[in-house]
Scaffold this active site. Structure first.
Site, PDB file in Angstrom:
ATOM      1  N   TRP A   1       0.822  -1.224   0.000  1.00 43.70           N
ATOM      2  CA  TRP A   1       0.000   0.000   0.000  1.00 43.70           C
ATOM      3  C   TRP A   1       0.849   1.266   0.000  1.00 43.70           C
ATOM      4  O   TRP A   1       0.327   2.357  -0.131  1.00 43.70           O
ATOM      5  CB  TRP A   1      -0.935  -0.010   1.208  1.00 43.70           C
TER       6      TRP A   1
ATOM      7  N   GLU B   1      11.780   2.688  -4.066  1.00 43.93           N
ATOM      8  CA  GLU B   1      11.447   4.001  -3.487  1.00 43.93           C
ATOM      9  C   GLU B   1      12.307   4.272  -2.248  1.00 43.93           C
ATOM     10  O   GLU B   1      12.655   5.415  -1.956  1.00 43.93           O
ATOM     11  CB  GLU B   1       9.938   4.068  -3.179  1.00 43.93           C
TER      12      GLU B   1
ATOM     13  N   SER C   1       3.409  -2.043 -12.101  1.00 41.57           N
ATOM     14  CA  SER C   1       2.170  -1.839 -12.872  1.00 41.57           C
ATOM     15  C   SER C   1       1.414  -3.143 -13.134  1.00 41.57           C
ATOM     16  O   SER C   1       0.878  -3.341 -14.224  1.00 41.57           O
ATOM     17  CB  SER C   1       2.459  -1.097 -14.173  1.00 41.57           C
TER      18      SER C   1
ATOM     19  N   GLY D   1       1.259  -2.582  -6.281  1.00 37.87           N
ATOM     20  CA  GLY D   1       1.115  -1.291  -5.603  1.00 37.87           C
ATOM     21  C   GLY D   1      -0.289  -0.752  -5.782  1.00 37.87           C
ATOM     22  O   GLY D   1      -1.231  -1.164  -5.104  1.00 37.87           O
TER      23      GLY D   1
HETATM   24  P1  13P Z   1       2.610  -0.244  -8.899  1.00 39.08           P
HETATM   25  O1  13P Z   1       1.881  -1.563  -8.942  1.00 39.08           O
HETATM   26  O2  13P Z   1       1.758   0.902  -8.448  1.00 39.08           O
HETATM   27  O3  13P Z   1       3.337   0.017 -10.184  1.00 39.08           O
HETATM   28  O4  13P Z   1       3.733  -0.378  -7.769  1.00 39.08           O
HETATM   29  C1  13P Z   1       4.557  -1.490  -7.797  1.00 39.08           C
HETATM   30  C2  13P Z   1       5.341  -1.528  -6.548  1.00 39.08           C
HETATM   31  O5  13P Z   1       6.173  -0.688  -6.311  1.00 39.08           O
HETATM   32  C3  13P Z   1       5.027  -2.604  -5.590  1.00 39.08           C
HETATM   33  O6  13P Z   1       6.000  -2.677  -4.606  1.00 39.08           O
END
Ligand code: 13P
Length: 253
Positions: free
Chosen positions: A12, A105, A213, A234
């Site tokens: 999340w 991140e 994604s 995510g």
């Molecule tokens: P998204 O699915 O929003 O691209 O994020 C992926 C993610 O960083 C999961 O840890």
């Protein structure tokens, strides 16, 4: 021996609310803890690992004691004067079993190096958690054809602590190309297969996840790729219908 679990991990990040947590967990918990996928894969379970912000962990565990909870990060030290950080020990005490380590991140916004990630992974294991160690190349690396070389370095360095000090402890590796995270771009199925075959040669018994994604519309193509044992999701993990479709693609419904 690699177990036959399919792991669907919701990350999340710094999103979600207490109310959304209850909606999600009530909807999905029963389907994802022990559900068998097909008669042919009778030992295959879909494990949902829910990684909300740290502030929601205790409340989630109190209401839904059977849930597989994950933290989103932990400190390399067991305890100490580190304002704002969270330790693996405290996560464990909140009823957490897993912890995401080395997400891109964290690498980007908190300057986390492979060496720090290696220390965090060791501490997580020492405190009884299973680390989900993230690796992934930048768009520039991808365009220049450097993906496997970059992943190889990240893997070797991020796992160095575990390999030196701890043997036989379970951990999970997630391949998340940085350029695919939150952008709507995904690696091609061929790219994912190539990377996961490469990782499998080095990690024959380790569950390998793909992230970047992942949505309701592509999960059904990504999950059957050889050596993909699950997905790290995510944005789509914050939407009940979208997440339901991802679990469906994994065979949990
Ligand atoms: P998204 O699915 O929003 O691209 O994020 C992926 C993610 O960083 C999961 O840890």
């Amino acid at each position: 021996m690699l177990n036959q679990n399919t792991y669907i991990v919701s990350n999340w990040k710094m999103n979600g609310t207490n109310a959304l947590m209850h909606d999600m967990v009530k909807t999905f918990i029963e389907k994802t803890v022990t559900k068998k996928v097909t008669p042919e894969s009778a030992h295959t379970n879909v494990s949902w690992i829910f990684c909300p912000p740290a502030s929601l962990l205790t409340e989630t565990k109190r209401h839904y004691p059977t849930i597989n909870l994950g933290g989103q990060d932990c400190h390399p030290k067991r305890a100490g004067a580190f304002t704002g950080d969270i330790s693996a020990l405290l996560l464990k005490e909140s009823g957490v079993y897993y912890v995401i380590i080395g997400h891109s991140e964290r690498r980007q916004h908190h300057n986390e190096s492979n060496a720090i990630i290696a220390e965090k992974a060791c501490m997580a294991i020492e405190c009884g958690l299973i680390p989900i160690i993230c690796i992934g190349e930048s768009e520039e690396n991808y365009i220049k054809g450097q993906t496997l070389a970059v992943l190889n370095d990240q893997l070797t360095e991020s796992l160095s602590g575990i390999r030196q000090h701890i043997t036989q402890a379970p951990f999970i590796v997630a391949y998340e190309p940085i350029w695919a995270i939150g952008t709507g771009k995904t690696a091609t199925l061929t790219d994912i297969e190539k990377v996961h075959s490469f990782l499998r040669k080095q990690l024959p018994d380790t569950p390998l996840l793909y992230g970047g994604s992942v949505t309701a519309s592509n999960a059904g193509d990504i999950l059957p790729i050889p050596h993909v044992n699950g997905v790290l999701v995510g944005d789509a993990s914050l939407k009940v219908d979208e997440f339901k479709a991802i679990l469906e693609a994994a065979g949990a419904y």
